[in-house]
Design an enzyme around this catalytic site. Sequence first.
Site, PDB file in Angstrom:
ATOM      1  N   SER A 186       0.855  -1.188   0.000  1.00  0.00           N
ATOM      2  CA  SER A 186       0.000   0.000   0.000  1.00  0.00           C
ATOM      3  C   SER A 186       0.886   1.231   0.000  1.00  0.00           C
ATOM      4  CB  SER A 186      -0.879   0.016   1.251  1.00  0.00           C
ATOM      5  OG  SER A 186      -1.529   1.268   1.349  1.00  0.00           O
ATOM      6  N   TYR A 245      -1.989  -0.413  10.405  1.00  0.00           N
ATOM      7  CA  TYR A 245      -2.041  -0.773   8.981  1.00  0.00           C
ATOM      8  C   TYR A 245      -0.812  -0.221   8.251  1.00  0.00           C
ATOM      9  CZ  TYR A 245      -3.887  -1.109   4.208  1.00  0.00           C
ATOM     10  OH  TYR A 245      -4.070  -1.399   2.880  1.00  0.00           O
TER      11      TYR A 245
END
Length: 730
Positions: free
Chosen positions: A598, A611
Amino acid sequence: MEFSEQEFKHVHYAWDDAVAAKLDEVDQLVYRSNILGADQRVTNTGGGNTSSKIMMTDPLTGAEVEVLWVKGSGGDLRTSKRDNFASLYMEKLNRLRTIYEATPDNGVKTPIEDAMVGKYPHTVYNLNPRATSIDTPLHAFIPHKIVDHTHPNAVIAIAAAKDGKELTPEIFGDEMGWVDWQRPGFDLGLVMGAMAQAEPHLKGLVMGGHGLINWAADNKSCYDLSLALIEKAARYIASRDKGDQTFGGQKYAPLADEAKEALLVQVLPKLRGLVSQQRKFIGTIQSDATILEFVNSHHAARLAELGTSCPDHFLRTKIKPLYVDWNPQTEAVDALLAKLEAGLAQYRQDYAAYYAACKHADSPAMRDPNPTVILIPGVGMIAWGKNKSESRVTAEFYNCAIAVMRGAEAISEYVALPKQEAFDIEYWLLEEAKLRRMPADKEFARNVVVVIGAGSGIGKAVAHRLAKEGAHVVCADLSAASAQATADELTGKYGIGIGVAGTGISACGPAIGLGVDVTNRASIQAMFKQVLLAYGGIDNVVITAGIFISPDSTGHIPDDRWDITFAVNVKGAYLVADEARTIWEAQQLPGSLVITTSVNGMVAKKGSVAYDTSKAAANHLVRELAIELAPLVRVNGVAPATVVAGSAMFPRDRVISSLTKYNIAYSEDGDTESLRNQLAEFYAQRTLTKLPILPEDQAEAAYLLLSNAFSKTTGQIVSVDGGLIEAFLR
Ligand SMILES: [Zn+2]
């Protein structure tokens, strides 16, 4: 009819007058073909052909002309439609015969025989574009209206028996004749036509080393006759079946299912690597009672060495299978692997010797010398093909070969085709031309790709993208149901293929769905085990599975949610790669791995600390794995940003919390997808390209990184984020 409908025991009688009555003559031919092909005991997949000579109106002259409708090249009786049939003027086909007969040097395997094939387009009726098959003259020159040519195991057993010619009148009486083996083509058509002409009482012929041809005046009579002949042959064989003493009786016992699967998991990747040294193959495992009875028998080694008989069979199974003389009761897996390796080396040598001994001056170059059928006592058969469907057809054809050998050995002694005859089919210039006409393999056609997270979002898009390139796609997801749903979509789109063989999960199509928990190594192992049993190996892995935990109302992420975030996003990807590595190393074939990370791994911000740090770790995992797995496997990452559409990581509450965070006005009653679109549009405006990011955009990058287009790139992260300045790598 000789047998009443209920009396058929060895074939399924399917003719329905009510259905046939509604059809025109061409559609009756299609109907007859479909119900013949639907019974594996009547003919094998893709094998045999059917015809009708029908009076039609000539489109130019308006005259009534006789037209041969005959199954064309390619296709399959079971599934053929009207457009699978060629239509040819009988008058013009008879002109070809005049040309052939006027040529001084004619006969089987002469240049003029093959040259006739090039003339069929001159005989086409009504511009029908279907290419004619090599078997067309078998139908054209039989002087009867309706002709069936099939490959029934029961009749091939007689055709491949040492004294098949003598057995034919004993089994069928004088209504059936015998024609010696001859390579199918123009000459065989004339030979059989002359026999039918000379002996008008004949209803058909047993074709030595090949199959059955029979004829009648109408569709139903011909269908009835085909079934009656096969029933008679099968009954004759059954009455002489050797029972326990089939193939000399059992030498070995089958392994228990669990032991067999454990053994296959150890053997398959290594074996796939060994047979795939020139080009990659996809495997099919057959392990039912019929195959086990053969591979475990005393005579398996001798019979396997003789090879297959019907030309249709050995074009797929090769001249012979590789039988490995391994004792499943006393020998270990290491001994099996050693014997497989030695057996393959010997097989390749034998194949090269066969090629050298049989080749002609103009023969095509030697093809891949690896076996396509491998027989292992206690275990069964492993068949190989360029894709799943082809490997299932190969397995099916060796099943047919076993049935043929069983029948032939019950009534007489099995004889295979002479090697030179087999070669002259395998390396026939017309077969070579057919191979050359086939479309090139798609880029991932011989590959097995495992997509973890394929149940939704990016993973699902990746599965679709790779299937489009011909890949066999293993759709895996924490939710087995959603994985299966994606696999079903792919199978629905691309079809299950034409083969019918395979045991358990190996009877699959181009996609399977499996559940997997990436935080649990045993679960990953169980998944890969199913993949090996389904396809025989793996080539590429894509990991899109990920988890995003929103902070609680105090802005914190509970400690245990940190653990799960890292367990899925970092350790999970590592465990999958580590288990895949065992398979890759055993195969020794190049592979590639893509991990979805990501841009959050590069951009620090509020509200997603667990995250973001997990994705930063995943980025570095890409680099570590690139080093660990080199040079065999390339490892790269795709770093998406804000793929909102269809994402399991953007449930409604996360979408709403993000809209709130960015002070975007939204309606509480809006459906989730429209809220997602609102958020996606907001994110798009932050990028250089101003475009929303879709799962398909990520899938395209994953596909490219897996493909040879990036064959020299490993250890890299590609951002697919619409151009997010903060995420620029430096
Ligand atoms: Zn045939």
